[in-house]
Structures are given as C-alpha cells and as structure tokens.
Design an enzyme around this catalytic site. Structure first.
Site, PDB file in Angstrom:
ATOM      1  N   LYS A  13       0.829  -1.216   0.000  1.00 55.02           N
ATOM      2  CA  LYS A  13       0.000   0.000   0.000  1.00 55.02           C
ATOM      3  C   LYS A  13       0.862   1.265   0.000  1.00 55.02           C
ATOM      4  CE  LYS A  13      -2.491  -0.642   3.727  1.00 55.02           C
ATOM      5  NZ  LYS A  13      -1.792  -1.811   4.274  1.00 55.02           N
ATOM      6  N   ARG A  88      -9.663   0.502   8.914  1.00 56.22           N
ATOM      7  CA  ARG A  88      -9.137  -0.814   9.286  1.00 56.22           C
ATOM      8  C   ARG A  88     -10.095  -1.590  10.174  1.00 56.22           C
ATOM      9  NH1 ARG A  88      -3.062   0.819   8.963  1.00 56.22           N
ATOM     10  NH2 ARG A  88      -1.987  -1.117   9.361  1.00 56.22           N
ATOM     11  N   ARG A 127      11.716  -5.401   5.561  1.00 53.05           N
ATOM     12  CA  ARG A 127      11.277  -4.062   5.190  1.00 53.05           C
ATOM     13  C   ARG A 127      12.060  -2.968   5.936  1.00 53.05           C
ATOM     14  NH1 ARG A 127       4.949  -2.434   4.987  1.00 53.05           N
ATOM     15  NH2 ARG A 127       5.099  -1.894   7.183  1.00 53.05           N
ATOM     16  N   ARG A 159      11.220  -0.431  11.296  1.00 54.03           N
ATOM     17  CA  ARG A 159      10.200  -0.015  12.249  1.00 54.03           C
ATOM     18  C   ARG A 159      10.070  -1.045  13.364  1.00 54.03           C
ATOM     19  NH1 ARG A 159       5.157   1.301   8.340  1.00 54.03           N
ATOM     20  NH2 ARG A 159       4.164   0.072   9.981  1.00 54.03           N
ATOM     21  N   ARG A 170       0.228  -8.159  13.910  1.00 61.57           N
ATOM     22  CA  ARG A 170      -0.398  -7.318  12.867  1.00 61.57           C
ATOM     23  C   ARG A 170      -1.173  -8.158  11.857  1.00 61.57           C
ATOM     24  NH1 ARG A 170       4.371  -4.110  10.586  1.00 61.57           N
ATOM     25  NH2 ARG A 170       2.879  -2.799   9.529  1.00 61.57           N
TER      26      ARG A 170
HETATM   27  P1  AMP Z   1       0.741   1.318   9.076  1.00 64.89           P
HETATM   28  O1  AMP Z   1       1.909   2.203   8.826  1.00 64.89           O
HETATM   29  O2  AMP Z   1      -0.441   1.654   8.241  1.00 64.89           O
HETATM   30  O3  AMP Z   1       1.102  -0.142   9.024  1.00 64.89           O
HETATM   31  O4  AMP Z   1       0.299   1.605  10.594  1.00 64.89           O
HETATM   32  C1  AMP Z   1       1.179   1.431  11.669  1.00 64.89           C
HETATM   33  C2  AMP Z   1       0.390   1.314  12.977  1.00 64.89           C
HETATM   34  O5  AMP Z   1      -0.366   2.499  13.200  1.00 64.89           O
HETATM   35  C3  AMP Z   1      -0.635   0.181  13.017  1.00 64.89           C
HETATM   36  O6  AMP Z   1      -0.075  -1.065  13.330  1.00 64.89           O
HETATM   37  C4  AMP Z   1      -1.578   0.694  14.108  1.00 64.89           C
HETATM   38  O7  AMP Z   1      -0.992   0.553  15.401  1.00 64.89           O
HETATM   39  C5  AMP Z   1      -1.623   2.185  13.789  1.00 64.89           C
HETATM   40  N1  AMP Z   1      -2.683   2.466  12.802  1.00 64.89           N
HETATM   41  C6  AMP Z   1      -2.506   2.893  11.517  1.00 64.89           C
HETATM   42  N2  AMP Z   1      -3.694   3.027  10.900  1.00 64.89           N
HETATM   43  C7  AMP Z   1      -4.648   2.654  11.801  1.00 64.89           C
HETATM   44  C8  AMP Z   1      -6.053   2.553  11.758  1.00 64.89           C
HETATM   45  N3  AMP Z   1      -6.751   2.860  10.651  1.00 64.89           N
HETATM   46  N4  AMP Z   1      -6.687   2.119  12.875  1.00 64.89           N
HETATM   47  C9  AMP Z   1      -6.020   1.823  14.004  1.00 64.89           C
HETATM   48  N5  AMP Z   1      -4.688   1.877  14.111  1.00 64.89           N
HETATM   49  C10 AMP Z   1      -3.987   2.300  13.025  1.00 64.89           C
END
Ligand code: AMP
Length: 228
Positions: A13, A88, A127, A159, A170
C-alpha cells in the site's frame, strides 16, 4: 478522485499509494505516517498511540477517526485523496461513510492489493523505511545504495512493528478486524482487486491504466472487467 487503498500490512500500500499520489496529484493520507510523525514530535496523540503501535495492535477507533476527520478537511484533500491504512475496522468504515456524507462527497474506488500470508511475512521481515520521507524499501524494491534512502540520503530504519513478534500480531489483527472491512466495501462500494504478488512496476502500470492516467488511458469502468 477519492480512493481507498486496501490490503494487509506489507501488501504494498505504501509503495503504490505514494506512486498514485505523485502520478495523479492527490495527497496520500496514511494514519500510520501521521501517528509516527506525532510520536517523533512527542505530541499527546503520539504518546497515546505508541504502545499500541509497537505491539502491532490497532490504535483505538476514536483517535483514528478524529485524526482522519481533521486531515480530510485540510485544503489539499478538497479535490481528492488516497487513503492508505484507513479504514481498518468496521466502525472506521461506517465513520468514513458518515464523514463523506457530511462533506457532500463519496469514495469512488476501493483498490484491494491481494497478497498471500506467506509473502506478507517474508516482506515485512525484510522491510526498511526512511524516517524522513516514509519511503518503504524491501528485497523487491531495494534502495540504490544499501541502507540509504534514494530520495533524501537519510539512513533507513526498521520499524519497531516490523520486528517478528509484532508482525505476527499485525497479521492476526488484519485477519480478524480489517479483512471484514473488505466485505463491507464489496456490498457498498466499487472494489477493484489487484494481484499484489506481481512485480511493483507491473502493478504501477496496471493502476495507471486503471485510473485513466496511463498511455493506454483505459477508463476505470472498462478496466474493471480486466483480470489483474
Ligand atoms: P501502518 O503504517 O499503516 O502499518 O500503521 C502502523 C500502525 O499504526 C498500526 O499497526 C496501528 O498501530 C496504527 N494504525 C494505523 N492506521 C490505523 C487505523 N486505521 N486504525 C487503528 N490503528 C492504526
């Protein structure tokens, strides 16, 4: 053009969202990036979110919905955007529908990047991310010079939530809480399914022609009948 880019963590994404944002001149709205930025700046939102994020869990819906409500009302999102990592959960999807109704617009397309769980685990483990511009690198998309961002020369970092314990959480959270959102969209919106296992360049080309900006210029409606 108002788009949702949907897929599991590691489905591509970030890479494709950045590409679509640059190609079509619409902002990429990523709660994950916004939260990481808040953590770096030590804001209350960042402090609230950090425990959830490091464990690989979702941040509570109310925090994320407020964050997206504010972001969607910034001027650069007035003529379109691509949501990357939101919604999400089902409550987030419902809140987005309400928000769009309040703003008098609607989501045009949901693009689903489909990738097998085996590939996701492999990708997330390898990653690396640029802490400055958020560009993501992987064995499939390596930086030109090892450990250094192509865009700004910053040293790449892994990360916390790309460590193995968090990765497993996750994926489980995705299967249990996020995957049902796709069914929600299949009932209410136009969903385009893309085979996310294909090479990055091929997916880019496909998305460009799908969204009508490529040399082939195929309109999305027609492209919907293609097999990705
Ligand atoms: P990402 O970079 O999109 O993988 O997001 C990293 C982390 O941010 C996730 O594992 C969640 O802890 C938090 N996060 C990001 N987007 C959301 C969302 N839409 N709802 C809840 N937590 C989120």
């Amino acid at each position: 053009m108002r788009l949702i880019l949907f897929g599991a963590p590691g489905s591509g994404k970030g890479t494709q969202g950045t590409f679509i944002s640059e190609t079509f001149g619409i902002p990429r709205l990523s709660p994950g990036d916004i939260l990481r930025d808040n953590r770096r700046r030590g804001t209350a939102l960042g402090k609230n979110a950090e425990g959830y994020m490091d464990r690989g869990e979702l941040v509570p819906d109310s925090l994320i919905i407020d964050l997206i409500r504010d972001r969607l009302q910034e001027p650069d999102a007035a003529n379109g955007f691509i949501l990357d990592g939101f919604p999400r959960t089902i409550p987030q999807a419902e809140a987005l529908d309400n928000l769009m109704a309040e703003l008098g617009s609607e989501i045009d397309w949901v693009i689903y990047l489909r990738v097998s769980e085996e590939s996701l685990l492999e990708r997330l483990g390898g990653r690396w991310t640029c802490p400055t511009c958020h560009q993501v690198y992987s064995p499939a998309v390596p930086p030109r010079a090892e450990g250094v961002c192509d865009n700004d020369g910053t040293s790449l970092v892994q990360r916390d939530d790309d460590r193995p314990e968090a990765v497993q959480v996750r994926i489980t959270v995705y299967n249990e809480e996020t995957a049902p959102v796709l069914d929600f969209y299949r009932q209410h919106h136009n969903v385009v399914e893309v085979n996310g296992e294909r090479p990055v360049e091929e997916i880019r080309e496909y998305l460009t022609s799908l969204l009508g900006g490529g040399s082939k210029g195929a309109p999305l409606g027609a492209a919907l009948r293609q097999t990705a």
